[in-house]
Motif scaffolding. Structure first.
Motif, short mmCIF file in Angstrom:
data_model
loop_
_atom_site.label_atom_id
_atom_site.label_comp_id
_atom_site.label_asym_id
_atom_site.label_seq_id
_atom_site.Cartn_x
_atom_site.Cartn_y
_atom_site.Cartn_z
N VAL A 257 0.82 -1.23 0.00
CA VAL A 257 0.00 0.00 0.00
C VAL A 257 0.84 1.27 0.00
O VAL A 257 0.36 2.35 -0.28
N ARG A 258 2.14 1.17 0.36
CA ARG A 258 3.04 2.32 0.38
C ARG A 258 2.72 3.27 1.55
O ARG A 258 1.61 3.36 2.01
N GLY A 259 3.77 3.96 2.00
CA GLY A 259 3.64 4.78 3.21
C GLY A 259 3.31 6.24 2.95
O GLY A 259 3.40 7.05 3.85
N ALA A 280 13.90 -2.73 0.86
CA ALA A 280 13.31 -2.00 -0.28
C ALA A 280 14.37 -1.11 -0.91
O ALA A 280 14.94 -0.25 -0.25
N ILE A 281 14.66 -1.32 -2.19
CA ILE A 281 15.70 -0.50 -2.83
C ILE A 281 15.09 0.56 -3.75
O ILE A 281 15.77 1.51 -4.11
N CYS A 282 13.85 0.36 -4.13
CA CYS A 282 13.26 1.30 -5.09
C CYS A 282 11.75 1.15 -5.02
O CYS A 282 11.25 0.03 -5.03
N GLY A 284 7.67 3.13 -5.82
CA GLY A 284 6.94 4.26 -6.38
C GLY A 284 5.57 3.85 -6.87
O GLY A 284 5.03 2.83 -6.46
N GLY A 285 5.04 4.66 -7.76
CA GLY A 285 3.72 4.38 -8.30
C GLY A 285 3.10 5.61 -8.91
O GLY A 285 3.76 6.64 -9.08
N ARG A 286 1.82 5.46 -9.25
CA ARG A 286 1.08 6.60 -9.85
C ARG A 286 0.61 7.55 -8.78
O ARG A 286 0.28 7.14 -7.67
#
Ligand code: HAM
Length: 422
Positions: A257-259, A280-282, A284-286
């Motif tokens: 879900v990302r922070g 986690a090295i990389c 992202g998202g929209r």
């Protein structure tokens, strides 16, 4: 003796024996970005605090407890950037970069988060971020992932995996959050302290919990993917097909879900199991809604950021030899005449783009050769009074079992060149 002032906790010096690898990795990344025609953007390290609370989200860990925020001498509330997306969007809106045009941008530099420092997690850390604006379709999501995969290949990193999810549109996510909140409230007695807090402020983030005791509840939670609107579903399906056509392996992780709050639709994360807890090295998202949310018009956007400390640690573990700005030549100089002539000769070699360390000081030849060896140079050149008067110079290979030999100074470059172009 006065106390030695130490660096701020979680903020590291990069020492001369580390910066060669850093430069090599940065150069691989920059070259790759220009192969994809991305352009660099630079924006300030300091921004108004409101920029981050409005974009990253007031109920996120970053805004709630990790920002370096202070009032400046005018009383303006400022924050050291904890990430680059917000500043990049702010700069784009302010400078009219999104008017009837698309953008593929990148930035590289330090970010600041007051997290608990540990291996791979720092309070000042470096990111390379990439942000694209004005593209609706999944083709750009695919391009970003393919581009990052190319960087891993060039750096010789094969132990990385890609996880993907779709968060859907704002409406479908709101519908899902309702269902999730009901489920978590039914299980309120089994939630840990963090999740109880997040249930109120940001229920999606409960899915991000790393607490082993929470994993069972999380595993049984309703899945966001089942609540996706049809346009987001189609976008996600197409992205998966495109990635497959590029032979990119991925895993769909419905719990990803990302922070940060600004995401919609595609989110992704590259990680490794070689770095312990901070894998986690990389990521992202929209973030299709962010430009409008910060006062611009509606502009689609997608991007990622990679953590350079973690990538460099992986490169070190992999033991890959990247070209790292090593010294080519150590120039040993004996006597006043040789020093004067040698400095001029060194300039000529540098004109040919060779890297030359010219010895300064009055040390013996033995000591100069010792320093030459330690410097990592491939050749020592020896210039003494005899050589100055005869117009010759001695070449001593330092990394091969070859004896030293003497050449005319005028032929020096043609003797050295094959070794540096091979
Ligand atoms: P993020 O997931 O917060 O996303 O950070 C991206 C990457 O930065 C992480 O995967 C990790 O490699 C690195 N990183 C984060 N915090 C630290 C830390 N304390 N120490 C060392 N490395 C760290 C973002 O920042 C978004 N702005 C990414 C993005 C760009 N999304 C869209 N565009």
């Amino acid at each position: 003796m006065a106390d030695i002032i130490q660096a701020v906790r979680g903020m590291n010096d990069l020492l001369p024996d580390q910066t060669g690898t850093w430069q090599a990795v940065e150069s691989v990344i920059k070259t790759t970005l220009s192969e994809y025609a991305y352009k660099e953007i630079r924006f300030p390290l300091l921004e108004k605090t409101a920029l981050f609370s409005r974009s990253i989200g007031g109920a996120t860990d970053i805004v709630e407890k990790e920002m370096y925020t202070f009032a400046d001498r005018n009383g303006d509330k400022l924050t050291l950037r904890p990430e680059g997306t917000a500043g990049c969007v702010r700069a784009g809106i302010q400078n009219g970069l999104f008017h009837n045009q698309t953008q593929r941008l990148w930035y590289m530099g330090p970010m600041f988060r007051h997290e608990r420092p540990q291996k791979g997690r720092y309070r000042q850390f470096y990111q390379t971020g990439v942000e694209c604006f004005g593209f609706d379709g999944p083709d750009i999501d695919c391009e970003l992932i393919v581009l990052s995969a190319r960087i891993w290949r060039k750096l010789g990193l094969d132990n990385v995996k890609l996880e993907l999810n779709s968060l859907g549109s704002l409406e479908s996510r709101t519908a899902y959050i309702k269902v999730l909140t009901a489920y978590l409230s039914d299980n309120a007695d089994d939630l840990d302290e963090d999740s109880t807090r997040r249930l109120k402020s940001n229920p999606l983030r409960v899915l991000d919990s790393k607490n082993p005791d929470m994993q069972n509840i999380i595993a049984q939670a309703p899945e966001l993917i089942d609540y996706l609107d049809s346009a987001s579903r189609e976008h996600f399906d197409q992205l998966q097909e495109m990635l497959a056509s590029h032979n990119i392996d991925f895993l769909i992780n419905p719990r990803l879900v990302r922070g940060l709050d600004y995401y919609s639709r595609t989110v992704f994360e590259w990680s490794t199991d070689q770095l312990g807890a901070q894998g986690a090295i990389c990521a992202g998202g929209r973030f299709d809604g962010l430009v409008a949310q910060l006062g611009g018009k509606q502009v689609s956007a997608v991007g990622f950021a990679m953590g350079l400390e973690r990538i460099i640690e992986l490169v070190n573990i992999a033991g890959n030899n990247l070209p790292s700005g090593d010294i080519g030549i150590y120039l040993c100089l004996l006597g006043a005449e040789a020093k004067r002539a040698g400095m001029l000769l060194a300039e000529k070699l540098r004109d040919k783009s060779l890297s030359v360390l010219a010895h300064c000081g009055d040390n013996s030849l033995k000591s100069q050769l010792k320093q030459a060896d330690k410097s990592g140079a491939r050749f020592a050149l020896i210039l003494g009074e005899d050589e100055v008067s005869s117009g010759k110079i001695i070449i001593k290979p330092l990394r091969e079992k070859k004896s030293q030999y003497s050449v005319e100074q005028t032929d020096l470059y043609s003797h050295l060149l094959p070794s540096f172009t091979a």
